[in-house]
Motif scaffolding. Structure first.
Motif, PDB file in Angstrom:
ATOM      1  N   VAL A 209       0.744  -1.243   0.033  1.00  0.00           N
ATOM      2  CA  VAL A 209       0.085  -0.052  -0.007  1.00  0.00           C
ATOM      3  C   VAL A 209       0.901   1.206  -0.088  1.00  0.00           C
ATOM      4  CG1 VAL A 209      -1.596   1.187   1.305  1.00  0.00           C
ATOM      5  CG2 VAL A 209      -1.985  -1.104   1.042  1.00  0.00           C
ATOM      6  N   ALA A 210       1.891   1.407   0.732  1.00  0.00           N
ATOM      7  CA  ALA A 210       2.661   2.438   0.751  1.00  0.00           C
ATOM      8  C   ALA A 210       3.565   2.724  -0.509  1.00  0.00           C
ATOM      9  CB  ALA A 210       3.702   2.256   2.094  1.00  0.00           C
ATOM     10  N   LEU A 211       3.851   1.643  -1.096  1.00  0.00           N
ATOM     11  CA  LEU A 211       4.498   1.760  -2.385  1.00  0.00           C
ATOM     12  C   LEU A 211       3.553   2.208  -3.290  1.00  0.00           C
ATOM     13  CD1 LEU A 211       6.782   1.436  -4.397  1.00  0.00           C
ATOM     14  CD2 LEU A 211       6.353  -1.029  -4.550  1.00  0.00           C
ATOM     15  N   LEU A 212       2.507   1.828  -3.491  1.00  0.00           N
ATOM     16  CA  LEU A 212       1.310   2.097  -4.451  1.00  0.00           C
ATOM     17  C   LEU A 212       1.014   3.725  -4.174  1.00  0.00           C
ATOM     18  CD1 LEU A 212      -0.688  -1.083  -4.470  1.00  0.00           C
ATOM     19  CD2 LEU A 212       0.533  -0.079  -6.540  1.00  0.00           C
ATOM     20  N   GLU A 213       0.753   4.051  -2.912  1.00  0.00           N
ATOM     21  CA  GLU A 213       0.399   5.325  -2.591  1.00  0.00           C
ATOM     22  C   GLU A 213       1.624   6.505  -3.230  1.00  0.00           C
ATOM     23  OE1 GLU A 213      -0.109   5.258   1.588  1.00  0.00           O
ATOM     24  OE2 GLU A 213      -2.475   5.366   1.186  1.00  0.00           O
ATOM     25  N   GLU A 214       2.956   5.754  -3.081  1.00  0.00           N
ATOM     26  CA  GLU A 214       3.890   6.392  -3.816  1.00  0.00           C
ATOM     27  C   GLU A 214       3.835   6.764  -5.334  1.00  0.00           C
ATOM     28  OE1 GLU A 214       8.940   6.299  -4.193  1.00  0.00           O
ATOM     29  OE2 GLU A 214       7.865   4.948  -2.700  1.00  0.00           O
ATOM     30  N   LEU A 215       3.526   5.378  -5.947  1.00  0.00           N
ATOM     31  CA  LEU A 215       3.427   5.666  -7.107  1.00  0.00           C
ATOM     32  C   LEU A 215       2.272   6.180  -8.131  1.00  0.00           C
ATOM     33  CD1 LEU A 215       4.890   1.934  -7.741  1.00  0.00           C
ATOM     34  CD2 LEU A 215       6.258   4.201  -8.111  1.00  0.00           C
ATOM     35  N   GLN A 216       1.442   6.313  -7.128  1.00  0.00           N
ATOM     36  CA  GLN A 216       0.263   6.934  -7.553  1.00  0.00           C
ATOM     37  C   GLN A 216      -0.511   6.365  -8.773  1.00  0.00           C
ATOM     38  OE1 GLN A 216      -2.143   9.222  -5.982  1.00  0.00           O
ATOM     39  NE2 GLN A 216      -1.372   8.124  -4.180  1.00  0.00           N
ATOM     40  N   PRO A 217      -0.916   5.040  -8.970  1.00  0.00           N
ATOM     41  CA  PRO A 217      -1.655   4.793 -10.295  1.00  0.00           C
ATOM     42  C   PRO A 217      -3.192   5.226 -10.158  1.00  0.00           C
ATOM     43  CG  PRO A 217      -1.372   3.028  -8.932  1.00  0.00           C
ATOM     44  CD  PRO A 217      -0.688   3.962  -8.256  1.00  0.00           C
ATOM     45  N   GLU A 218      -3.940   5.288 -11.310  1.00  0.00           N
ATOM     46  CA  GLU A 218      -5.401   5.656 -11.084  1.00  0.00           C
ATOM     47  C   GLU A 218      -5.822   4.244 -10.602  1.00  0.00           C
ATOM     48  OE1 GLU A 218      -6.698   6.222 -15.042  1.00  0.00           O
ATOM     49  OE2 GLU A 218      -5.665   8.063 -15.446  1.00  0.00           O
ATOM     50  N   GLN A 219      -5.350   3.243 -10.591  1.00  0.00           N
ATOM     51  CA  GLN A 219      -6.066   1.928 -10.312  1.00  0.00           C
ATOM     52  C   GLN A 219      -4.919   0.983  -9.897  1.00  0.00           C
ATOM     53  OE1 GLN A 219      -9.681   1.699  -9.523  1.00  0.00           O
ATOM     54  NE2 GLN A 219      -8.643   0.234  -8.004  1.00  0.00           N
ATOM     55  N   ALA A 220      -5.125   0.176  -8.644  1.00  0.00           N
ATOM     56  CA  ALA A 220      -4.059  -0.583  -8.375  1.00  0.00           C
ATOM     57  C   ALA A 220      -4.816  -1.964  -7.957  1.00  0.00           C
ATOM     58  CB  ALA A 220      -3.175  -0.335  -7.403  1.00  0.00           C
ATOM     59  N   TYR A 221      -4.339  -3.313  -8.251  1.00  0.00           N
ATOM     60  CA  TYR A 221      -4.830  -4.398  -7.637  1.00  0.00           C
ATOM     61  C   TYR A 221      -3.610  -5.148  -6.952  1.00  0.00           C
ATOM     62  CZ  TYR A 221      -8.640  -3.013 -10.889  1.00  0.00           C
ATOM     63  OH  TYR A 221      -9.668  -2.578 -11.354  1.00  0.00           O
ATOM     64  N   LEU A 222      -4.002  -5.863  -6.087  1.00  0.00           N
ATOM     65  CA  LEU A 222      -2.922  -6.517  -5.228  1.00  0.00           C
ATOM     66  C   LEU A 222      -3.104  -8.148  -5.722  1.00  0.00           C
ATOM     67  CD1 LEU A 222      -3.264  -5.212  -1.840  1.00  0.00           C
ATOM     68  CD2 LEU A 222      -1.646  -4.477  -3.532  1.00  0.00           C
ATOM     69  N   THR A 223      -1.890  -8.733  -5.823  1.00  0.00           N
ATOM     70  CA  THR A 223      -2.003 -10.341  -6.103  1.00  0.00           C
ATOM     71  C   THR A 223      -0.891 -10.971  -5.383  1.00  0.00           C
ATOM     72  OG1 THR A 223      -1.995 -11.526  -8.270  1.00  0.00           O
ATOM     73  CG2 THR A 223      -0.046 -10.035  -7.909  1.00  0.00           C
ATOM     74  N   HIS A 224      -0.723 -12.426  -5.772  1.00  0.00           N
ATOM     75  CA  HIS A 224       0.194 -13.155  -4.845  1.00  0.00           C
ATOM     76  C   HIS A 224      -0.135 -13.356  -3.370  1.00  0.00           C
ATOM     77  CE1 HIS A 224       3.523 -16.013  -4.330  1.00  0.00           C
ATOM     78  NE2 HIS A 224       3.801 -15.692  -5.552  1.00  0.00           N
ATOM     79  N   ILE A 225      -1.487 -13.356  -3.324  1.00  0.00           N
ATOM     80  CA  ILE A 225      -2.037 -13.420  -1.934  1.00  0.00           C
ATOM     81  C   ILE A 225      -2.254 -14.795  -1.071  1.00  0.00           C
ATOM     82  CG2 ILE A 225      -4.034 -12.681  -0.774  1.00  0.00           C
ATOM     83  CD1 ILE A 225      -4.568 -10.677  -2.951  1.00  0.00           C
TER      84      ILE A 225
END
Length: 254
Positions: A209-225
């Motif tokens: 989540v921290a990395l995605l908040e830094e990268l700021q895409p319009e949309q993100a999805y998490l995988t390898h769960i």
């Protein structure tokens, strides 16, 4: 481009054999995760990244009737074990299957699937055409431009990929500032997040989540769960609005 998450689970998949936790007993289809893989339909081409043990089941479920190329992130079994099943595409398409991977990964494939590369080949085995990913510059996969993204899976170098406005990174817990620049500006990012607790070779939920908040895409999805992440509906309810948990069969337009 249409992106389909073929599998969103960790190496054991979910449910885990012999486990009776609430996630493994869940009847929510989003909690049932095959090994991680993704299908891209782009520029008239059909391309899959990684062929794990569930490859056959995944392509049958999604009715993927043609496949133009297979691209690998790294050599771990949960990303390569289904390679033999490309035979069906060899038969139907009457051509060799192009495989794209780093030299180290191709060497491992030659060891684990030695019969494919034998001097005297048994009839009906997979027919492949090898392409070495050399360096970290952009390269073409059957005419589609891929930009490799170097990430680290503990001490193992792994490749993520950017295709147009889509970036896909799995099996990672570190990405350098230089490689982050390749990802920035992506409209959609798919990123691994194994569980809540820190892990030696995968991003935790908090780290992802921290990395995605830094990268700021319009949309993100998490995988390898993994099943240790918790129930899909409960975890997703706690995420920032632009971040969702991926699930098997999810289709994304980019």
């Amino acid at each position: 481009m249409k992106v389909t998450l073929l599998g969103t689970g960790t190496s054991q998949g979910v449910p885990v054999i012999g486990c009776s936790c609430e996630v493994c007993r869940s009847v929510d289809y989003r909690d049932q995760r095959l090994r991680v893989s993704v299908h891209l339909e782009v520029a008239g081409k059909s391309i899959i990244i990684d062929s794990g043990p569930d490859f056959r089941q995944q392509v049958l479920r999604e009715r993927i009737k043609t496949l133009d190329a297979l691209v690998f992130t790294h050599e771990h079994k949960d990303h390569t074990a289904g390679l033999d099943d490309i035979r069906a595409y060899n038969f139907s398409q009457r051509k060799d299957m192009p495989l794209y991977a780093e030299e180290r990964v191709l060497k491992q494939l030659k060891q684990e699937f030695s019969y494919i590369f034998a001097d005297f080949k048994y009839p009906g085995i997979p027919q492949v055409r090898l392409h070495t990913i050399d360096g970290l510059g952009p390269f073409e996969v059957e005419g589609v431009l891929f930009t490799p993204i170097r990430v680290m899976h503990y001490r193992l170098p792994v490749l993520g990929y950017r295709v147009g406005d889509f970036s896909y990174i799995t099996d990672a817990n570190f990405i350098s500032e230089e490689e982050k620049e390749k990802v920035k500006g992506s409209k959609v990012i798919v990123l691994d997040a194994l569980r809540h607790e820190p892990h030696i070779s995968h991003f935790s939920l908090e780290e992802a989540v921290a990395l995605l908040e830094e990268l700021q895409p319009e949309q993100a999805y998490l995988t390898h769960i993994s099943h240790l992440m918790g129930l899909h509906r409960e975890v997703e309810a706690e995420l920032p609005e632009f971040i969702r948990l991926g699930y098997d069969g999810l289709q994304i337009e980019v």
